[in-house]
Design a protein around this motif. Structure first.
Motif: not given
Length: 137
Positions: A88-103
């Motif tokens: 939905e926002d085209r992001r890679l997301v870590c479920p543990c501590h909410a780090s986010t990455y772009d594509l």
């Protein structure tokens, strides 16, 4: 006792080895691997994604656009949790501590200290061609 000429040859050979060591990772061979979309229903639609092991390498593969896929090492660079994809926002997301990455794997937020490793991935017809290194990293 070693003579001067033999000592200098040994010293030169040792220096040559030390100079060549940083280049050794560049000598690692790569291999191409093909996977077929027929085997992964979740990956068929745009926005679909999977985490899968291919040739001893764990991959996060994202079908990001029509005719396009991206592949990453799914291991978060913070504490090694497995990253997922949020279409939905085209992001890679870590479920543990909410780090986010772009594509591109670049860190957008959270505690992750560096980008995700990205692998070359090309979608041809219904086949994904991945380029992996022999070390599986």
């Amino acid at each position: 006792m070693i003579d001067r000429r033999r000592f200098l040859k040994s010293l030169g050979a040792g220096a040559g080895v030390l100079i060549a060591l940083p280049a050794l990772p560049a000598l690692a061979t790569t291999k191409k691997v093909a996977i077929h979309l027929d085997k992964f229903d979740k990956l068929k639609p745009v926005g679909g994604w999977i985490v899968v092991r291919v040739k001893d390498t764990e991959l996060l593969i994202v079908h990001d656009a029509e005719g396009s896929v991206r592949a990453f090492d799914p291991t978060c660079t913070h504490l090694k949790c497995t990253v997922g994809y949020r279409p939905e926002d085209r992001r890679l997301v870590c479920p543990c501590h909410a780090s986010t990455y772009d594509l591109d794997g670049v860190v957008l937020g959270g505690p992750a200290p560096r980008a995700l490793k990205r692998y070359d991935a090309v979608l041809k017809d219904d086949t994904i061609v991945l380029t992996l290194d022999d070390a599986g990293s």
